[in-house]
Design a protein around this motif. Structure first.
Motif, PDB file in Angstrom:
ATOM      1  N   ALA A 104      22.592  -2.038  -9.996  1.00 38.38           N
ATOM      2  CA  ALA A 104      21.557  -2.144  -8.960  1.00 38.38           C
ATOM      3  C   ALA A 104      22.019  -3.028  -7.813  1.00 38.38           C
ATOM      4  O   ALA A 104      21.838  -2.682  -6.638  1.00 38.38           O
ATOM      5  N   ASN A 142      29.719   2.941 -13.228  1.00 37.83           N
ATOM      6  CA  ASN A 142      28.907   1.867 -12.639  1.00 37.83           C
ATOM      7  C   ASN A 142      29.396   0.480 -13.042  1.00 37.83           C
ATOM      8  O   ASN A 142      28.609  -0.410 -13.323  1.00 37.83           O
ATOM      9  N   CYS A 145      16.636  -8.988 -12.193  1.00 35.48           N
ATOM     10  CA  CYS A 145      17.041  -7.761 -12.869  1.00 35.48           C
ATOM     11  C   CYS A 145      15.944  -7.088 -13.679  1.00 35.48           C
ATOM     12  O   CYS A 145      16.112  -5.944 -14.108  1.00 35.48           O
ATOM     13  N   ALA A 180      15.249  -3.321 -12.183  1.00 35.06           N
ATOM     14  CA  ALA A 180      16.198  -4.037 -11.317  1.00 35.06           C
ATOM     15  C   ALA A 180      16.255  -3.391  -9.934  1.00 35.06           C
ATOM     16  O   ALA A 180      16.244  -4.083  -8.916  1.00 35.06           O
ATOM     17  N   SER A 211      14.810  -3.721 -17.259  1.00 35.46           N
ATOM     18  CA  SER A 211      15.491  -2.419 -17.322  1.00 35.46           C
ATOM     19  C   SER A 211      16.236  -2.181 -16.014  1.00 35.46           C
ATOM     20  O   SER A 211      15.992  -2.860 -15.014  1.00 35.46           O
ATOM     21  N   ASN A 212      17.105  -1.197 -16.010  1.00 36.89           N
ATOM     22  CA  ASN A 212      17.847  -0.851 -14.793  1.00 36.89           C
ATOM     23  C   ASN A 212      16.880  -0.404 -13.696  1.00 36.89           C
ATOM     24  O   ASN A 212      17.034  -0.776 -12.534  1.00 36.89           O
ATOM     25  N   CYS A 231      24.577  -9.570 -17.546  1.00 40.45           N
ATOM     26  CA  CYS A 231      24.481  -8.367 -16.732  1.00 40.45           C
ATOM     27  C   CYS A 231      24.443  -7.148 -17.660  1.00 40.45           C
ATOM     28  O   CYS A 231      25.188  -7.079 -18.637  1.00 40.45           O
ATOM     29  N   ARG A 232      23.558  -6.185 -17.340  1.00 41.61           N
ATOM     30  CA  ARG A 232      23.504  -4.945 -18.121  1.00 41.61           C
ATOM     31  C   ARG A 232      24.621  -4.028 -17.652  1.00 41.61           C
ATOM     32  O   ARG A 232      24.615  -3.546 -16.516  1.00 41.61           O
ATOM     33  N   CYS A 264      24.402  -0.955 -15.004  1.00 43.15           N
ATOM     34  CA  CYS A 264      23.178  -1.000 -14.182  1.00 43.15           C
ATOM     35  C   CYS A 264      23.532  -0.752 -12.718  1.00 43.15           C
ATOM     36  O   CYS A 264      23.055   0.187 -12.109  1.00 43.15           O
TER      37      CYS A 264
END
Length: 88
Positions: A9, A40, A64, A71, A67-68, A3-4, A7
């Motif tokens: 999302a 976040n 995803c 996503a 990039s955010n 997981c970024r 992010c």
């Protein structure tokens, strides 16, 4: 894929029908989860109070993107595709 961090999302874009602490009726699509910090990150990560649907989400390029922003677009399309016409 991991997981970024930051992010979020999936914590904003998708609807969650199960109860979340502070959101007993779940969360509509496009609404920021009340358990999402200003950075976040999930305030319930690792907690037994975290909804099973959230714990079961596994990051992948298909969900995803790279990039955010990607996503948000992918999850928005998936949310629209899986929302019954009666709710749209």
């Amino acid at each position: 894929m991991e997981c970024r961090l930051g992010c979020a999302a999936c914590c904003i874009v998708i609807s969650i029908s199960s109860s979340i602490p502070g959101m007993p009726n779940g969360k509509p699509a496009g609404v920021r989860c009340i358990q999402l910090s200003d950075q976040n990150t999930c305030k319930l990560f690792g907690s037994s109070e975290r909804p099973a649907v959230c714990s079961s989400l596994q990051p992948s390029v298909d969900m995803c993107g790279l990039s955010n922003i990607e996503a948000f677009h992918i999850l928005s399309e998936l949310e629209q595709a899986t929302t019954p016409a009666s709710i749209k």
